[in-house]
Motif scaffolding. Structure first.
Motif, PDB file in Angstrom:
ATOM      1  N   PRO A  90      71.568  10.410 -37.719  1.00 44.52           N
ATOM      2  CA  PRO A  90      71.144  11.294 -36.635  1.00 44.52           C
ATOM      3  C   PRO A  90      71.482  10.713 -35.271  1.00 44.52           C
ATOM      4  O   PRO A  90      71.421   9.506 -35.059  1.00 44.52           O
ATOM      5  CB  PRO A  90      69.632  11.403 -36.832  1.00 44.52           C
ATOM      6  CG  PRO A  90      69.268  10.132 -37.534  1.00 44.52           C
ATOM      7  CD  PRO A  90      70.434   9.819 -38.432  1.00 44.52           C
ATOM      8  N   VAL A  91      71.854  11.587 -34.370  1.00 45.47           N
ATOM      9  CA  VAL A  91      72.142  11.218 -32.995  1.00 45.47           C
ATOM     10  C   VAL A  91      71.336  12.140 -32.087  1.00 45.47           C
ATOM     11  O   VAL A  91      71.299  13.353 -32.301  1.00 45.47           O
ATOM     12  CB  VAL A  91      73.647  11.358 -32.678  1.00 45.47           C
ATOM     13  CG1 VAL A  91      73.914  11.109 -31.201  1.00 45.47           C
ATOM     14  CG2 VAL A  91      74.465  10.400 -33.537  1.00 45.47           C
ATOM     15  N   GLY A  92      70.666  11.577 -31.097  1.00 43.96           N
ATOM     16  CA  GLY A  92      69.922  12.420 -30.175  1.00 43.96           C
ATOM     17  C   GLY A  92      68.708  11.718 -29.611  1.00 43.96           C
ATOM     18  O   GLY A  92      68.490  10.527 -29.843  1.00 43.96           O
ATOM     19  N   ALA A  93      67.917  12.472 -28.856  1.00 48.98           N
ATOM     20  CA  ALA A  93      66.767  11.932 -28.141  1.00 48.98           C
ATOM     21  C   ALA A  93      65.467  12.343 -28.817  1.00 48.98           C
ATOM     22  O   ALA A  93      65.374  13.420 -29.423  1.00 48.98           O
ATOM     23  CB  ALA A  93      66.774  12.413 -26.698  1.00 48.98           C
ATOM     24  N   LEU A  94      64.465  11.492 -28.710  1.00 48.13           N
ATOM     25  CA  LEU A  94      63.136  11.784 -29.219  1.00 48.13           C
ATOM     26  C   LEU A  94      62.120  11.161 -28.263  1.00 48.13           C
ATOM     27  O   LEU A  94      62.217   9.980 -27.938  1.00 48.13           O
ATOM     28  CB  LEU A  94      62.935  11.205 -30.621  1.00 48.13           C
ATOM     29  CG  LEU A  94      61.577  11.503 -31.265  1.00 48.13           C
ATOM     30  CD1 LEU A  94      61.579  12.922 -31.843  1.00 48.13           C
ATOM     31  CD2 LEU A  94      61.259  10.490 -32.363  1.00 48.13           C
ATOM     32  N   THR A  95      61.155  11.963 -27.810  1.00 45.43           N
ATOM     33  CA  THR A  95      60.110  11.475 -26.918  1.00 45.43           C
ATOM     34  C   THR A  95      58.794  11.405 -27.672  1.00 45.43           C
ATOM     35  O   THR A  95      58.343  12.405 -28.245  1.00 45.43           O
ATOM     36  CB  THR A  95      59.961  12.381 -25.695  1.00 45.43           C
ATOM     37  OG1 THR A  95      61.193  12.407 -24.966  1.00 45.43           O
ATOM     38  CG2 THR A  95      58.867  11.864 -24.770  1.00 45.43           C
ATOM     39  N   ARG A 116      66.624   1.657 -37.762  1.00 44.90           N
ATOM     40  CA  ARG A 116      67.071   2.397 -38.945  1.00 44.90           C
ATOM     41  C   ARG A 116      68.139   3.417 -38.573  1.00 44.90           C
ATOM     42  O   ARG A 116      69.064   3.662 -39.355  1.00 44.90           O
ATOM     43  CB  ARG A 116      65.865   3.092 -39.591  1.00 44.90           C
ATOM     44  CG  ARG A 116      66.198   3.860 -40.846  1.00 44.90           C
ATOM     45  CD  ARG A 116      64.961   4.500 -41.465  1.00 44.90           C
ATOM     46  NE  ARG A 116      64.006   3.503 -41.960  1.00 44.90           N
ATOM     47  CZ  ARG A 116      62.927   3.816 -42.670  1.00 44.90           C
ATOM     48  NH1 ARG A 116      62.668   5.095 -42.962  1.00 44.90           N
ATOM     49  NH2 ARG A 116      62.106   2.868 -43.089  1.00 44.90           N
ATOM     50  N   HIS A 117      68.023   3.989 -37.371  1.00 39.34           N
ATOM     51  CA  HIS A 117      68.958   5.032 -36.925  1.00 39.34           C
ATOM     52  C   HIS A 117      69.438   4.682 -35.517  1.00 39.34           C
ATOM     53  O   HIS A 117      68.894   5.180 -34.523  1.00 39.34           O
ATOM     54  CB  HIS A 117      68.286   6.399 -36.932  1.00 39.34           C
ATOM     55  CG  HIS A 117      67.769   6.812 -38.272  1.00 39.34           C
ATOM     56  ND1 HIS A 117      68.594   7.078 -39.348  1.00 39.34           N
ATOM     57  CD2 HIS A 117      66.500   6.983 -38.719  1.00 39.34           C
ATOM     58  CE1 HIS A 117      67.864   7.429 -40.394  1.00 39.34           C
ATOM     59  NE2 HIS A 117      66.586   7.381 -40.036  1.00 39.34           N
ATOM     60  N   PRO A 118      70.453   3.830 -35.385  1.00 33.13           N
ATOM     61  CA  PRO A 118      70.901   3.361 -34.061  1.00 33.13           C
ATOM     62  C   PRO A 118      71.407   4.469 -33.140  1.00 33.13           C
ATOM     63  O   PRO A 118      71.514   4.248 -31.932  1.00 33.13           O
ATOM     64  CB  PRO A 118      72.034   2.384 -34.406  1.00 33.13           C
ATOM     65  CG  PRO A 118      71.770   1.964 -35.818  1.00 33.13           C
ATOM     66  CD  PRO A 118      71.168   3.160 -36.482  1.00 33.13           C
ATOM     67  N   GLY A 119      71.686   5.639 -33.683  1.00 32.93           N
ATOM     68  CA  GLY A 119      72.161   6.731 -32.839  1.00 32.93           C
ATOM     69  C   GLY A 119      71.051   7.444 -32.089  1.00 32.93           C
ATOM     70  O   GLY A 119      71.338   8.320 -31.249  1.00 32.93           O
ATOM     71  N   LEU A 120      69.813   7.087 -32.341  1.00 34.72           N
ATOM     72  CA  LEU A 120      68.692   7.741 -31.672  1.00 34.72           C
ATOM     73  C   LEU A 120      68.373   7.056 -30.347  1.00 34.72           C
ATOM     74  O   LEU A 120      68.432   5.834 -30.230  1.00 34.72           O
ATOM     75  CB  LEU A 120      67.446   7.721 -32.565  1.00 34.72           C
ATOM     76  CG  LEU A 120      67.519   8.516 -33.863  1.00 34.72           C
ATOM     77  CD1 LEU A 120      66.175   8.479 -34.577  1.00 34.72           C
ATOM     78  CD2 LEU A 120      67.949   9.954 -33.615  1.00 34.72           C
ATOM     79  N   SER A 121      68.010   7.868 -29.368  1.00 35.89           N
ATOM     80  CA  SER A 121      67.559   7.386 -28.063  1.00 35.89           C
ATOM     81  C   SER A 121      66.091   7.768 -27.930  1.00 35.89           C
ATOM     82  O   SER A 121      65.749   8.961 -27.954  1.00 35.89           O
ATOM     83  CB  SER A 121      68.390   8.022 -26.947  1.00 35.89           C
ATOM     84  OG  SER A 121      67.878   7.677 -25.682  1.00 35.89           O
TER      85      SER A 121
END
Length: 319
Positions: A90-95, A116-121
């Protein structure tokens, strides 16, 4: 100016409630930020902001525009994540918004999830319970971590997944420092026996303080702390350097394990057990980032890690 950029400025203003801070968060000058908000007002033909000498609030029309802006930004993020992500990547943002007393667990969750998911911001914010609940409903945050029992009285339904049960300890200076760090007392203490101690507690608007006050009220007692603060860090440091005690949930006690000068005493009679969990606005289209977060929230390996860091530090205090 790009419409989505302008809507992000509006979201920043809602978060910071201050033109200067919102502009700084968006990495533009305050005049440019103010001009962008005025351009939005011209676009929609209505005032969005109540202006005095400083930011006051959104107008009723501004609140409606903000809610629509959040939906548009949310849909854009969903699309961007779908276009950018691959299977299991997964790639993307999570607040993530978390109440102050559970920030140590929120920080661990964010660290594990990003590893676990380096593409997450990830953005992790310390927030009050009402702000988390409102943020989930207006989509300004994606995921909350806090007191799930509060949701029983809310009309809007949020989905929850339990993480652990919060227990409480009296934090005080140890009679003798121990080489192993913070000592967990073998014998518990009754809540009523803490009422006469000089206490440093959170300020009354904090939900954790509400729990503490309700427990003393149940016992027919009313306490007057000698220090009040809205800072979790202050709770521990005042005990470390002063002549006061504090009442802390286990997750904060676990953070202080390196301080040999401190002792934590489990509190009983009553046994105050508060469920802590993740919460989010139910959706049949969760983002890839959200799906990844929810999978980890249910992962047995993660839950085992949580139980090791919520203050359950002796066999006498069972999970």
């Amino acid at each position: 100016m790009n419409l989505f950029t302008s809507l992000r400025y509006l979201a920043a203003l809602h978060q910071h409630k201050h033109f200067g801070r919102a502009a700084a968060a968006c990495h533009i000058t305050q005049p440019a930020f103010s001009n962008a908000i005025r351009a939005l007002e011209e676009e929609f033909g209505t005032a969005i902001v109540k202006r005095g000498r400083a930011f006051e609030s959104f107008t009723p029309e501004g609140e409606r525009i903000f809610i629509s802006a959040q939906r548009m930004l949310h849909e854009q993020e969903l699309l961007l994540q779908d276009l950018s992500s691959k299977a299991d990547q997964p790639v993307g943002a999570l607040t993530l918004g978390a109440v102050p007393s559970v920030m140590p667990i929120a920080a661990r969750f964010a660290g594990h999830l990003q590893a676990r998911h380096p593409g997450l911001s990830l953005i992790v914010r310390s927030m009050s319970s009402p702000d988390i609940e409102n943020g989930l409903e207006n989509l300004s945050i994606d995921l909350g971590l806090g007191y799930t029992d509060r949701l029983k009285s809310r009309a809007a339904k949020l989905v929850t997944v339990n993480q652990y049960t919060e227990r409480y300890f009296l934090l005080r200076r140890a009679a003798q420092p121990t080489p192993a760090g913070l000592h967990i007392a073998d014998q518990p203490m009754r809540w009523q026996d803490t009422a006469g101690l000089p206490l440093c507690l959170l300020t009354p608007e904090m939900h954790n303080r509400t729990i503490v006050d309700a427990t003393f009220k149940q016992l027919g007692l009313r306490i007057q702390p000698v220090i009040e603060t809205n800072s979790i860090l202050t709770l521990g440091l005042t005990v470390l350097v002063g002549d006061v005690c504090s009442i802390l949930p286990g997750a904060l006690v676990a953070v202080l394990r390196g301080y040999a000068e401190l002792e934590a005493v489990p509190l009983v009679e009553p046994d105050v057990l508060t469920p802590i969990g993740f919460m989010w606005a139910g959706s049949d289209r969760p983002s890839n980032a959200m799906r990844s977060a929810l999978r980890m929230a249910d992962d047995p390996q993660w839950l085992t890690h949580v139980m090791a860091h919520v203050g359950l530090l002796q066999s006498g205090v069972e999970a």
